[in-house]
Design an enzyme around this catalytic site. Sequence first.
Site, short mmCIF file in Angstrom:
data_model
loop_
_atom_site.label_atom_id
_atom_site.label_comp_id
_atom_site.label_asym_id
_atom_site.label_seq_id
_atom_site.Cartn_x
_atom_site.Cartn_y
_atom_site.Cartn_z
N HIS A 117 0.73 -1.74 0.10
CA HIS A 117 0.30 -0.08 -0.02
C HIS A 117 1.04 1.60 -0.41
O HIS A 117 2.00 1.57 1.04
CB HIS A 117 -1.06 -0.11 1.37
CG HIS A 117 -2.19 -0.72 0.90
ND1 HIS A 117 -3.55 0.02 1.64
CD2 HIS A 117 -2.20 -1.99 0.38
CE1 HIS A 117 -3.88 -1.81 1.66
NE2 HIS A 117 -3.45 -2.35 0.80
N TYR B 275 -8.75 6.24 7.64
CA TYR B 275 -9.55 5.58 8.95
C TYR B 275 -10.66 7.39 8.83
O TYR B 275 -10.14 8.44 8.21
CB TYR B 275 -7.75 6.77 9.61
CG TYR B 275 -7.35 5.47 9.47
CD1 TYR B 275 -6.80 5.36 10.63
CD2 TYR B 275 -6.86 5.47 8.17
CE1 TYR B 275 -5.55 3.85 10.76
CE2 TYR B 275 -5.53 4.06 8.49
CZ TYR B 275 -5.12 3.16 10.20
OH TYR B 275 -4.04 2.35 9.89
N PRO C 172 -4.19 0.57 18.88
CA PRO C 172 -4.16 0.33 17.02
C PRO C 172 -3.88 1.72 16.27
O PRO C 172 -3.83 1.13 14.89
CB PRO C 172 -5.04 -0.66 17.11
CG PRO C 172 -6.38 -0.72 18.33
CD PRO C 172 -5.37 0.28 18.87
N LYS D 162 0.83 0.00 14.97
CA LYS D 162 2.44 -0.14 15.38
C LYS D 162 1.92 -1.28 16.10
O LYS D 162 3.72 -0.91 16.70
CB LYS D 162 2.51 1.26 15.91
CG LYS D 162 3.05 2.72 15.65
CD LYS D 162 3.91 2.27 14.38
CE LYS D 162 4.61 3.61 13.43
NZ LYS D 162 3.90 3.25 11.89
N TYR E 195 3.59 6.96 10.32
CA TYR E 195 3.37 5.52 9.32
C TYR E 195 3.60 4.77 8.63
O TYR E 195 3.59 2.77 9.25
CB TYR E 195 1.65 6.05 8.61
CG TYR E 195 1.13 4.83 8.26
CD1 TYR E 195 -0.60 5.21 9.43
CD2 TYR E 195 0.50 4.25 7.34
CE1 TYR E 195 -1.23 3.81 9.44
CE2 TYR E 195 -0.13 3.36 7.31
CZ TYR E 195 -1.68 3.07 8.42
OH TYR E 195 -2.20 2.17 8.43
#
Length: 396
Positions: free
Chosen positions: A72, A201, A293, A297, A385
């Site tokens: 991704h 998100y 979450p 991580k 990220y």
Amino acid sequence: MRTKVAIIGAGPSGLLLGQLLTRAGIDNVIVERQSGEYVLGRIRAGVLEQGTVGLLREAGVSERMDAEGLVHDGIELIFGGRRDRIDLKALTGGSSVMVYGQTEVTRDLMEARVAMGAQTIYEAANVQPREVKGEHPYVTFEKDGKVCRLDCDYIAGCDGFHGISRKCIPENVLTSYERVYPFGWLGLLSDTPPVNHELIYAHHERGFVLCSQRSTTRSRYYFQVPLTEKVEDWSDERFWEELKRRLPTDIADGVAIGPSLEKSIAPLRSYVVEPMQYGKLFLVGDAAHIVPPTGAKGLNLAASDVNTLYRLLRRAYEEGHAQILDRYSEIALRRVWKAERFSWFMTTLLHEFPDSDGFDKRMQRTDYEYYTGSKAGLTTIAENYVGLPYEAIEGL
């Protein structure tokens, strides 16, 4: 029995550490209180940082991941109906993440360990590290009704938040830092195609939503719920209805619904214990820290600990430089706290907090607008990220 490194816990961190050590010629034995089937049955994370992917390749267990994992190059954020794509690859100079389930990582590591003939003792009861401050540490446990002793040079506590490793360190030695969040995540796993090719998100006034995936045919969805909720009160139908209510119409209309394979509620917390070592005992992964979450991580931070401990152990054995292991906690904690910060940031940015007032809500929206409207802000999200670089050990 005798080995160089005794590893407590056969989750992904213990297995990865064992695999790396075995390939480096450093003997190790893993002791696990559960069965192998139980360990494989745990449903966990599925987003791997660039560093974790590289470490799995170094460990020689990447063949299936590279064939089946999904690379991704971006993620999407939604706030107030506004949809923003974070171009991870462009903002980080080419880095990305890999979607590949933790269960599959664990399976690959288990199979590799069997193939290499390394020893794992499952269903070991009353596991206990002993003499960890002395010159001759060892681990005791019960197996098949017999008390067993495993002598070793070092002990790696990879046995999770509820494991014995951290608990055997005196309370006056440890300092704990904790933030418990006033909500949890209700998650559902289904054999349905993901609603989007990248993770979404989303902030919503009814609570946070995450549209995630495990493959092109398996989806994982989460949304924020009060801690008072019970999973048995959420039928599949009710879950899908609530999920769609919290997504923009164009996304909600594309959600493919199906029966749940698994449903659960996970509370959210941030937790760190310092130091991460005591004598010849080293805490790894959830034994030392928990992250919410939201930042993807948890598994990645455990892999970071493994990377640090593995490279320090190699130097200790190959160069006779045992005192370098005293640096483990210092090095590991630097990255731990940065990951804790990012997970806290993402949680604060995208969730609804029950005690927020008007000022808090305006600041939350302003934070979102700043970070997504600034290249510096976008880069900050992207580089955290995909995972911050591992600290170099070889030059110490």
